[in-house]
Scaffold this motif. Sequence first.
Motif, PDB file in Angstrom:
ATOM      1  N   ALA A 194       0.925 -12.104  -3.235  1.00 27.42           N
ATOM      2  CA  ALA A 194       1.762 -11.621  -3.938  1.00 27.42           C
ATOM      3  C   ALA A 194       1.779 -10.039  -4.922  1.00 27.42           C
ATOM      4  O   ALA A 194       2.175  -9.450  -4.719  1.00 27.42           O
ATOM      5  CB  ALA A 194       2.620 -13.180  -4.380  1.00 27.42           C
ATOM      6  N   SER A 195       0.388 -10.670  -5.736  1.00 24.59           N
ATOM      7  CA  SER A 195       0.627  -9.197  -6.737  1.00 24.59           C
ATOM      8  C   SER A 195       0.288  -8.359  -6.268  1.00 24.59           C
ATOM      9  O   SER A 195      -0.218  -6.972  -6.763  1.00 24.59           O
ATOM     10  CB  SER A 195       0.113  -9.798  -8.143  1.00 24.59           C
ATOM     11  N   PHE A 196      -0.611  -7.808  -5.044  1.00 23.45           N
ATOM     12  CA  PHE A 196      -1.002  -6.795  -4.350  1.00 23.45           C
ATOM     13  C   PHE A 196      -0.402  -5.916  -3.428  1.00 23.45           C
ATOM     14  O   PHE A 196      -0.101  -6.661  -2.104  1.00 23.45           O
ATOM     15  CB  PHE A 196      -2.610  -7.323  -3.791  1.00 23.45           C
ATOM     16  N   GLU A 197       0.168  -4.814  -4.380  1.00 27.57           N
ATOM     17  CA  GLU A 197       1.292  -3.872  -3.228  1.00 27.57           C
ATOM     18  C   GLU A 197       0.614  -2.766  -2.936  1.00 27.57           C
ATOM     19  O   GLU A 197       1.096  -2.265  -4.785  1.00 27.57           O
ATOM     20  CB  GLU A 197       2.178  -3.704  -4.041  1.00 27.57           C
ATOM     21  N   PRO A 198      -0.638  -2.311  -2.065  1.00 29.48           N
ATOM     22  CA  PRO A 198      -1.275  -0.853  -2.143  1.00 29.48           C
ATOM     23  C   PRO A 198      -0.022   0.284  -1.852  1.00 29.48           C
ATOM     24  O   PRO A 198       1.238   0.024  -1.287  1.00 29.48           O
ATOM     25  CB  PRO A 198      -1.566  -0.987  -1.169  1.00 29.48           C
ATOM     26  N   LEU A 199      -0.660   1.325  -2.325  1.00 32.82           N
ATOM     27  CA  LEU A 199       0.310   2.118  -2.077  1.00 32.82           C
ATOM     28  C   LEU A 199       0.941   2.848  -1.022  1.00 32.82           C
ATOM     29  O   LEU A 199       2.312   3.387  -0.756  1.00 32.82           O
ATOM     30  CB  LEU A 199      -0.771   4.055  -2.498  1.00 32.82           C
ATOM     31  N   TRP A 200      -0.196   2.468   0.334  1.00 29.90           N
ATOM     32  CA  TRP A 200       0.063   2.544   1.915  1.00 29.90           C
ATOM     33  C   TRP A 200      -0.994   1.894   1.986  1.00 29.90           C
ATOM     34  O   TRP A 200      -1.800   1.655   1.656  1.00 29.90           O
ATOM     35  CB  TRP A 200       0.227   4.221   1.597  1.00 29.90           C
ATOM     36  N   SER A 201      -1.024   1.146   3.185  1.00 26.26           N
ATOM     37  CA  SER A 201      -1.738   1.061   4.170  1.00 26.26           C
ATOM     38  C   SER A 201      -1.707   1.243   5.901  1.00 26.26           C
ATOM     39  O   SER A 201      -0.927   1.274   6.691  1.00 26.26           O
ATOM     40  CB  SER A 201      -2.054  -0.584   4.109  1.00 26.26           C
ATOM     41  N   SER A 202      -3.027   1.324   6.530  1.00 30.28           N
ATOM     42  CA  SER A 202      -3.066   1.341   8.261  1.00 30.28           C
ATOM     43  C   SER A 202      -1.839   0.355   8.924  1.00 30.28           C
ATOM     44  O   SER A 202      -1.176  -0.951   8.258  1.00 30.28           O
ATOM     45  CB  SER A 202      -3.928   1.296   8.180  1.00 30.28           C
ATOM     46  N   ASN A 203      -1.272   0.375  10.340  1.00 28.17           N
ATOM     47  CA  ASN A 203      -0.947  -0.754  10.564  1.00 28.17           C
ATOM     48  C   ASN A 203      -1.589  -2.074  10.239  1.00 28.17           C
ATOM     49  O   ASN A 203      -1.503  -3.041  11.312  1.00 28.17           O
ATOM     50  CB  ASN A 203      -0.441   0.563  11.632  1.00 28.17           C
ATOM     51  N   SER A 204      -2.928  -1.265  11.123  1.00 25.11           N
ATOM     52  CA  SER A 204      -3.864  -2.493  11.266  1.00 25.11           C
ATOM     53  C   SER A 204      -3.986  -3.180  10.345  1.00 25.11           C
ATOM     54  O   SER A 204      -4.556  -4.932  10.581  1.00 25.11           O
ATOM     55  CB  SER A 204      -5.325  -1.687  11.827  1.00 25.11           C
ATOM     56  N   PHE A 205      -4.122  -3.030   9.387  1.00 24.00           N
ATOM     57  CA  PHE A 205      -4.165  -3.813   7.696  1.00 24.00           C
ATOM     58  C   PHE A 205      -2.599  -4.865   7.726  1.00 24.00           C
ATOM     59  O   PHE A 205      -2.345  -6.087   6.879  1.00 24.00           O
ATOM     60  CB  PHE A 205      -3.930  -2.588   6.909  1.00 24.00           C
ATOM     61  N   LEU A 206      -1.665  -4.710   8.533  1.00 27.95           N
ATOM     62  CA  LEU A 206      -0.369  -6.110   8.181  1.00 27.95           C
ATOM     63  C   LEU A 206      -0.776  -6.810   8.831  1.00 27.95           C
ATOM     64  O   LEU A 206      -1.682  -7.705   9.712  1.00 27.95           O
ATOM     65  CB  LEU A 206       0.653  -5.265   9.847  1.00 27.95           C
ATOM     66  N   GLY A 207      -0.218  -7.808   7.979  1.00 28.42           N
ATOM     67  CA  GLY A 207       0.044  -9.545   7.689  1.00 28.42           C
ATOM     68  C   GLY A 207      -1.091  -9.952   6.791  1.00 28.42           C
ATOM     69  O   GLY A 207      -1.701 -10.782   7.043  1.00 28.42           O
ATOM     70  N   LEU A 208      -2.433  -9.041   6.598  1.00 27.87           N
ATOM     71  CA  LEU A 208      -3.642  -9.352   5.978  1.00 27.87           C
ATOM     72  C   LEU A 208      -2.947  -9.280   4.029  1.00 27.87           C
ATOM     73  O   LEU A 208      -2.144  -7.996   4.064  1.00 27.87           O
ATOM     74  CB  LEU A 208      -4.863  -8.937   6.040  1.00 27.87           C
ATOM     75  N   ASN A 209      -3.742 -10.311   3.378  1.00 28.82           N
ATOM     76  CA  ASN A 209      -3.991  -9.682   2.244  1.00 28.82           C
ATOM     77  C   ASN A 209      -5.199  -9.775   1.763  1.00 28.82           C
ATOM     78  O   ASN A 209      -5.817 -10.320   2.024  1.00 28.82           O
ATOM     79  CB  ASN A 209      -2.983 -11.085   1.705  1.00 28.82           C
ATOM     80  N   ILE A 210      -5.274  -8.575   0.130  1.00 27.17           N
ATOM     81  CA  ILE A 210      -6.396  -9.434  -0.319  1.00 27.17           C
ATOM     82  C   ILE A 210      -6.979 -10.170  -1.555  1.00 27.17           C
ATOM     83  O   ILE A 210      -5.584 -10.268  -2.734  1.00 27.17           O
ATOM     84  CB  ILE A 210      -7.017  -7.724  -0.482  1.00 27.17           C
ATOM     85  N   THR A 211      -7.447 -10.749  -1.425  1.00 29.21           N
ATOM     86  CA  THR A 211      -7.683 -11.753  -2.838  1.00 29.21           C
ATOM     87  C   THR A 211      -8.587 -11.733  -3.827  1.00 29.21           C
ATOM     88  O   THR A 211      -8.843 -12.519  -4.984  1.00 29.21           O
ATOM     89  CB  THR A 211      -8.310 -13.525  -2.156  1.00 29.21           C
ATOM     90  N   THR A 212      -9.289 -10.438  -3.230  1.00 30.46           N
ATOM     91  CA  THR A 212     -10.192 -10.050  -4.318  1.00 30.46           C
ATOM     92  C   THR A 212     -10.266  -9.096  -5.034  1.00 30.46           C
ATOM     93  O   THR A 212      -9.474  -7.753  -3.601  1.00 30.46           O
ATOM     94  CB  THR A 212     -11.465 -10.447  -4.389  1.00 30.46           C
ATOM     95  N   PRO A 213     -10.058  -8.067  -6.055  1.00 30.40           N
ATOM     96  CA  PRO A 213     -10.158  -6.217  -6.940  1.00 30.40           C
ATOM     97  C   PRO A 213     -10.859  -6.129  -6.156  1.00 30.40           C
ATOM     98  O   PRO A 213     -12.015  -6.449  -5.451  1.00 30.40           O
ATOM     99  CB  PRO A 213     -10.904  -7.564  -7.960  1.00 30.40           C
TER     100      PRO A 213
END
Length: 476
Positions: free
Chosen positions: A117-136
């Motif tokens: 929940a804490s990962f909020e990128p400044l921007w991500s591409s449409n292909s990244f929609l619905g994905l979350n990154i769990t590692t730094p």
Amino acid sequence: MSSQRAPQGKLNSLRVRLILSALLLILLLLPTIGFALNNAFKQQVMTNVREQLSAYLYSVLAVAEMDDGKLYMPEALLENQFNVIGSGLYAVIDSASDHRTESDRQGNNQTESDRRASFEPLWSSNSFLGLNITTPLPHPKVGRSEFGELMLEEQPHLIYSFSVRFAPGEAQRQSAPITIHIIKDLDGVAQQLKAFSQHLWSWLVVLMLVLLAIQFAWLAWTLKPLARFREELGQVQRGEAEQLSGHYPNELQAVAKQLNTLLSTEQRQRSRYRNALSDLAHSLKTPLAVIQSQKDLSPTSLEQVGQINRTIGHQLKRAQSAAGNAWHLGIKVSLVSDKLLRTLVKIHPGVALSYGKAPKENQIFYGDQSDLTEMLGNLLDNACKAARNKVMLSVDADNGKLIISVEDDGAGVSPEQRQLILERGRRADTYEKGHGIGLAIVGDLVQSYQGELTIDSSATLGGAKFILSFPQQFAE
């Protein structure tokens, strides 16, 4: 006679070494080449992927704009994979200051769901929609890039990161640095590597089989003269030929010529030696016969003359032995033993002569036929004289030795007399009936072939058992 089979043994050893060398060359060289090619291809693929991701990154960077510390990106990118959800190619931009991991550095008490929940990128591409990154995510220094692997949704991915700081405008404050991440699914790369590896090893296996076939064909052709040389040498050893008659390559032809010269010289020398001994025997026996015919000789003188006559005969027989000079002679044991049994049955009709174990076709006595006939004939004749009803001959091979045993059902030989019989200088008439005749000649002949004569008791017939043992005396 341990060197009788040395030439053939060396040829076999040479054949084995050549075959093993060819096998090792192929089985070690080709897999090594395969691993090297596979590793080189993997490195090349990774280099190409890195360059590809770098190109994607610069295409994203080219359309990024920073205004008053805020990032502005277009709705869609030129590369269509960035616009398709879950396409396997993703672009993510976040702050290079990595402020999101401050709580992790202080307490490191966040759960996986909190980190998601804490990962909020400044921007991500449409292909990244619905994905979350769990590692730094990696954050290299400004102006530098970093390439590596990343686990995304428990699947391996490749990531190329580049940190940048936008130059401030005239009325703008200095903007914070950002990091652009290009993430690519590793599955496509893994399939490419797997396909190449399968094709590579398939062709290497085919190449290995082809090279093995070529190597064996080449070795068969190359070693054919050696095989023919070995066969002819075996024929000479078995007494089936007197010389090597084949035509060989220059390297072997010189050896064959030298061996033929050696064989011819040895045969001529042995022939001259025996002729000289025969002439000596006749020249000595004639004066002895004249002396024996003298009527005025005392019984003691006649006895001594007879002893001289017997000694001359014994020593001449020993000297005429072909042992030691006849390494190339060979005679099948069955040819001599069969003939002796047929002959002795007629001489001793009251004794049953038979085989306890008949000689095999490949059991060869490497030596003179007359020597083998002399040894077996003496032992069988002695056994027939000492036997009550039965004599048994057995021929066997054990640990590279030819073993010939003669057994009878007579009274046997006591342990004390066994030693006396085998001692040098004992007279034949001091032995028990039958067992002393000719044993001196047998012992000398056996010794000249580096063999061994032993006396034991027969467990089968109950009488005496005479055993002849010759090293390296059977054919392969």
